[in-house]
Design a protein around this motif. Structure first.
Motif, PDB file in Angstrom:
ATOM      1  N   THR A  61       0.836  -1.202   0.000  1.00 41.41           N
ATOM      2  CA  THR A  61       0.000   0.000   0.000  1.00 41.41           C
ATOM      3  C   THR A  61       0.867   1.248   0.000  1.00 41.41           C
ATOM      4  O   THR A  61       2.006   1.243   0.461  1.00 41.41           O
ATOM      5  N   THR A  62       0.299   2.327  -0.517  1.00 46.41           N
ATOM      6  CA  THR A  62       0.933   3.635  -0.482  1.00 46.41           C
ATOM      7  C   THR A  62      -0.162   4.694  -0.494  1.00 46.41           C
ATOM      8  O   THR A  62      -1.347   4.389  -0.695  1.00 46.41           O
ATOM      9  N   ARG A  63       0.234   5.927  -0.316  1.00 50.90           N
ATOM     10  CA  ARG A  63      -0.690   7.066  -0.404  1.00 50.90           C
ATOM     11  C   ARG A  63      -0.309   7.864  -1.639  1.00 50.90           C
ATOM     12  O   ARG A  63       0.854   8.183  -1.831  1.00 50.90           O
ATOM     13  N   THR A  64      -1.291   8.139  -2.494  1.00 50.74           N
ATOM     14  CA  THR A  64      -1.057   8.953  -3.688  1.00 50.74           C
ATOM     15  C   THR A  64      -1.831  10.260  -3.544  1.00 50.74           C
ATOM     16  O   THR A  64      -2.598  10.434  -2.592  1.00 50.74           O
ATOM     17  N   GLU A  65      -1.667  11.145  -4.502  1.00 54.86           N
ATOM     18  CA  GLU A  65      -2.433  12.399  -4.493  1.00 54.86           C
ATOM     19  C   GLU A  65      -3.928  12.129  -4.588  1.00 54.86           C
ATOM     20  O   GLU A  65      -4.736  12.915  -4.116  1.00 54.86           O
ATOM     21  N   GLU A  66      -4.303  11.008  -5.212  1.00 53.72           N
ATOM     22  CA  GLU A  66      -5.715  10.653  -5.362  1.00 53.72           C
ATOM     23  C   GLU A  66      -6.249   9.875  -4.162  1.00 53.72           C
ATOM     24  O   GLU A  66      -7.439   9.613  -4.084  1.00 53.72           O
ATOM     25  N   GLY A  67      -5.397   9.442  -3.255  1.00 51.06           N
ATOM     26  CA  GLY A  67      -5.831   8.688  -2.089  1.00 51.06           C
ATOM     27  C   GLY A  67      -5.030   7.407  -1.925  1.00 51.06           C
ATOM     28  O   GLY A  67      -3.993   7.210  -2.570  1.00 51.06           O
ATOM     29  N   PRO A  68      -5.509   6.496  -1.062  1.00 51.39           N
ATOM     30  CA  PRO A  68      -4.766   5.265  -0.807  1.00 51.39           C
ATOM     31  C   PRO A  68      -4.801   4.334  -2.017  1.00 51.39           C
ATOM     32  O   PRO A  68      -5.766   4.329  -2.782  1.00 51.39           O
ATOM     33  N   ARG A 118       3.407   6.195   7.859  1.00 46.13           N
ATOM     34  CA  ARG A 118       4.212   7.320   7.385  1.00 46.13           C
ATOM     35  C   ARG A 118       3.607   7.932   6.123  1.00 46.13           C
ATOM     36  O   ARG A 118       3.228   7.220   5.212  1.00 46.13           O
ATOM     37  N   GLU A 119       3.525   9.261   6.122  1.00 43.75           N
ATOM     38  CA  GLU A 119       2.980  10.007   4.985  1.00 43.75           C
ATOM     39  C   GLU A 119       1.575   9.534   4.601  1.00 43.75           C
ATOM     40  O   GLU A 119       1.189   9.603   3.441  1.00 43.75           O
ATOM     41  N   GLY A 120       0.814   9.001   5.571  1.00 45.87           N
ATOM     42  CA  GLY A 120      -0.547   8.558   5.313  1.00 45.87           C
ATOM     43  C   GLY A 120      -0.667   7.197   4.654  1.00 45.87           C
ATOM     44  O   GLY A 120      -1.746   6.820   4.189  1.00 45.87           O
ATOM     45  N   THR A 121       0.429   6.443   4.586  1.00 41.23           N
ATOM     46  CA  THR A 121       0.383   5.108   3.988  1.00 41.23           C
ATOM     47  C   THR A 121      -0.594   4.237   4.763  1.00 41.23           C
ATOM     48  O   THR A 121      -0.490   4.123   5.982  1.00 41.23           O
ATOM     49  N   PRO A 122      -1.562   3.595   4.076  1.00 45.42           N
ATOM     50  CA  PRO A 122      -2.519   2.739   4.767  1.00 45.42           C
ATOM     51  C   PRO A 122      -1.830   1.505   5.362  1.00 45.42           C
ATOM     52  O   PRO A 122      -1.058   0.828   4.676  1.00 45.42           O
ATOM     53  N   LEU A 123      -2.125   1.247   6.628  1.00 44.79           N
ATOM     54  CA  LEU A 123      -1.620   0.062   7.317  1.00 44.79           C
ATOM     55  C   LEU A 123      -2.810  -0.843   7.600  1.00 44.79           C
ATOM     56  O   LEU A 123      -3.646  -0.540   8.460  1.00 44.79           O
ATOM     57  N   ILE A 124      -2.905  -1.943   6.859  1.00 45.34           N
ATOM     58  CA  ILE A 124      -4.045  -2.862   6.967  1.00 45.34           C
ATOM     59  C   ILE A 124      -3.876  -3.736   8.201  1.00 45.34           C
ATOM     60  O   ILE A 124      -2.792  -4.271   8.454  1.00 45.34           O
ATOM     61  N   GLU A 125      -4.943  -3.885   8.949  1.00 39.77           N
ATOM     62  CA  GLU A 125      -4.924  -4.705  10.159  1.00 39.77           C
ATOM     63  C   GLU A 125      -5.078  -6.190   9.809  1.00 39.77           C
ATOM     64  O   GLU A 125      -5.643  -6.544   8.781  1.00 39.77           O
TER      65      GLU A 125
END
Length: 158
Positions: free
Chosen positions: A24-31, A101-108
């Motif tokens: 996963t990462t965070r982009t300008e458009e969202g996760p 970090r930087e809004g990266t989604p962390l899946i549980e």
């Protein structure tokens, strides 16, 4: 030795059981997320891991330039997540996530998770070899989701 073909090579490579990850990462458009089984540890000192997104993926440009990403080693109960992120990358509806970090989604609910900074990218033919510096990690005792011979499997002694 059998005749060389792409299908034959793919079948032979499929004999190697792998874990299943969602990166996963965070982009300008969202996760954004993508399913990958091309994950490996690389070094303990410095702490490095690698994974390899396919260049033909519509999500490739976002992961190629992502400064931060998280690799989630999926648990046996997360097959639906693997299937979801194999098809579409921006559907996080109903998924329990925290912000890294930087809004990266962390899946549980994964077996292990590695929060990474993009350290290097190397040509890997039709894939890019992405090296991540591990900035943080977590683990659980959940059994892993495996991929073998083109399908999902569970660890027999888990």
């Amino acid at each position: 030795m059998q005749a060389f073909s792409e299908r034959g090579l793919r079948n032979a490579l499929g004999r190697f059981a792998t874990g299943v990850t969602v990166v996963t990462t965070r982009t300008e458009e969202g996760p954004l997320g993508i399913t990958a089984n091309s994950f490996a540890s690389l070094s303990l000192d410095p702490a490095l891991v690698l994974w390899s997104p396919a260049r033909k993926s519509s999500r490739f440009p976002a992961f190629e330039r992502a400064p931060f990403f998280a690799i989630h080693v999926l648990s046996a109960g997360q097959r639906a997540l693997a299937e979801r992120f194999a098809r579409i990358g921006d559907d996080f509806a109903g998924i329990a996530c925290a912000d890294g970090r930087e809004g990266t989604p962390l899946i549980e609910g994964s077996c292990a998770r590695f929060e990474c900074r993009h350290a290097a990218g190397h040509d890997g033919g039709d894939h890019l070899i992405v090296v991540g510096e591990v900035l943080g990690f977590s683990e659980s005792d959940l059994p892993p989701l495996l991929y073998y011979r083109g399908g999902y499997a569970a660890l027999a002694d888990a």
